[in-house]
Design a protein around this motif. Sequence first.
Motif, short mmCIF file in Angstrom:
data_model
loop_
_atom_site.label_atom_id
_atom_site.label_comp_id
_atom_site.label_asym_id
_atom_site.label_seq_id
_atom_site.Cartn_x
_atom_site.Cartn_y
_atom_site.Cartn_z
N THR A 126 15.90 2.26 3.56
CA THR A 126 15.70 1.48 2.35
C THR A 126 16.82 1.76 1.35
O THR A 126 17.60 2.71 1.49
CB THR A 126 14.35 1.82 1.70
N ASN A 127 16.88 0.94 0.30
CA ASN A 127 17.95 1.08 -0.70
C ASN A 127 17.60 2.03 -1.84
O ASN A 127 18.47 2.39 -2.62
CB ASN A 127 18.29 -0.30 -1.29
N ARG A 128 16.34 2.42 -1.97
CA ARG A 128 15.91 3.29 -3.06
C ARG A 128 15.25 4.53 -2.49
O ARG A 128 14.51 4.46 -1.50
CB ARG A 128 14.93 2.56 -3.97
N ASP A 129 15.50 5.67 -3.12
CA ASP A 129 14.92 6.92 -2.64
C ASP A 129 13.42 6.97 -2.84
O ASP A 129 12.69 7.49 -1.97
CB ASP A 129 15.57 8.11 -3.37
N ASP A 130 12.92 6.45 -3.97
CA ASP A 130 11.48 6.49 -4.19
C ASP A 130 10.74 5.61 -3.17
O ASP A 130 9.67 5.96 -2.67
CB ASP A 130 11.13 6.07 -5.61
N THR A 131 11.36 4.47 -2.82
CA THR A 131 10.77 3.62 -1.79
C THR A 131 10.78 4.32 -0.44
O THR A 131 9.82 4.23 0.34
CB THR A 131 11.52 2.28 -1.70
N LEU A 136 16.45 -9.56 17.51
CA LEU A 136 15.47 -8.53 17.18
C LEU A 136 14.15 -9.16 16.73
O LEU A 136 14.15 -10.23 16.12
CB LEU A 136 16.01 -7.62 16.07
N VAL A 137 13.06 -8.47 17.00
CA VAL A 137 11.76 -8.86 16.46
C VAL A 137 11.73 -8.49 14.99
O VAL A 137 12.18 -7.40 14.60
CB VAL A 137 10.62 -8.16 17.22
N THR A 138 11.23 -9.38 14.15
CA THR A 138 11.23 -9.13 12.71
C THR A 138 9.83 -9.26 12.13
O THR A 138 9.01 -10.05 12.63
CB THR A 138 12.17 -10.11 11.97
N VAL A 139 9.58 -8.48 11.09
CA VAL A 139 8.33 -8.54 10.34
C VAL A 139 8.69 -8.65 8.86
O VAL A 139 9.43 -7.80 8.34
CB VAL A 139 7.44 -7.30 10.58
N ARG A 140 8.18 -9.67 8.21
CA ARG A 140 8.47 -9.88 6.79
C ARG A 140 7.39 -9.22 5.94
O ARG A 140 6.21 -9.51 6.09
CB ARG A 140 8.56 -11.38 6.48
N GLY A 141 7.81 -8.35 5.04
CA GLY A 141 6.85 -7.70 4.16
C GLY A 141 7.36 -6.34 3.71
O GLY A 141 8.41 -5.86 4.15
N SER A 142 6.61 -5.72 2.81
CA SER A 142 6.97 -4.40 2.29
C SER A 142 6.42 -3.32 3.21
O SER A 142 5.22 -3.31 3.53
CB SER A 142 6.42 -4.22 0.88
N ALA A 143 7.27 -2.39 3.62
CA ALA A 143 6.85 -1.32 4.52
C ALA A 143 5.98 -0.30 3.81
O ALA A 143 5.44 0.60 4.46
CB ALA A 143 8.07 -0.64 5.13
N THR A 144 5.84 -0.39 2.48
CA THR A 144 4.89 0.48 1.79
C THR A 144 3.45 0.06 2.05
O THR A 144 2.53 0.81 1.74
CB THR A 144 5.16 0.46 0.27
#
Length: 364
Positions: A228-233, A200-208
Amino acid sequence: MAKGRLRRRLAAIDQNLTSRPDADLVDVLSIPEPFVSPARRIAMRVIYALSALFAAVLIVYLDRHGYRDIESTPDASDPLSFLDCLYYATVSLSTTGYGDITPVTDSARLINVLVITPLRVAFLIVLIGTTVETLTTQSRQALKIQRWRNKVRNHTVVIGYGTKGRTAVAAMIGDEVAPADIVVVDENPTALERAKSAGLVTVRGSATDSDVLRLASAQHAKSIIVATNRDDTAVLVTLTARELAPKAKIIAAVREAENQHLLQQSGADSTVVTSETAGRLLGIAVQTPSVVEMMEDLLTPDAGFAIAEREVTPKEVAGSPRHLSDIVLGVVRGGKLLRVDDPQVDALEPGDRLLHIRSADAER
């Protein structure tokens, strides 16, 4: 007002990744490459070296009348032999040169070609080859990133490659989605390595960060999966993705049902409540474990039965979905899912799509 403050916050953390040169994105965006064993790499280098050597021999041999051997008599006019040409090309390409000590007999020159030169080539491969490959890897990866960013369209962006993200990717690949059409966004290096190993193509970073999503070409994506692992995120990521890709289909997972409406307000087209779904399955398994087994089978696209969607054929138009050979569960009309017993779908219309049960084993 809240959305305005959120946009200003996102703009403040924007790192302008998309404006950076492609060579500076190698550590952020990774394009998978096919595995090549070290033995094959060395063999290819040897082949390249031998090709260059014999090309030089051919050039010298075609112009052999312009060369003279210092061991020949001054008035000798015989052209160089093929062995002479091979020897000259060998010492020239290997940078050995020729001077006060030179092989003069055929046996000595043959040994120089067959023994000394292979050892010298092996030395150059070990000494220079690895260094050259290291220097060219970044340039090659930068070129691949540039080509990928120019052509990627209608792909799927998966945000988060934990248990939910990996399972979602496995389901898509089971439904014959090409791994090259899936892009994973995550901050965890271990998760990214797993995604790379899956092709898979990957991108490192926060999706926010909207710029990270732009690197994943989310603005050109057909669908975006928020795992994601958190609802607020998940809410913040969904809001950012919807603003960047207004036409993409966004499917988001949420742990608690009380946060489901926040995802819908943020722009999610579909939401999955993971905790309640797992709880229902646990409760059903107490009395009817076979039902859970069948549901698991339906959710596994590469074996047994699976739920699929297809277009209505011209012969099926105006007919009832309950009279088809396929087991139809529902009809998608105008983007809305209608159950098979709904009076609105007693007669199928052009453009309808059928949600049906298919046999993965039979298709295979």
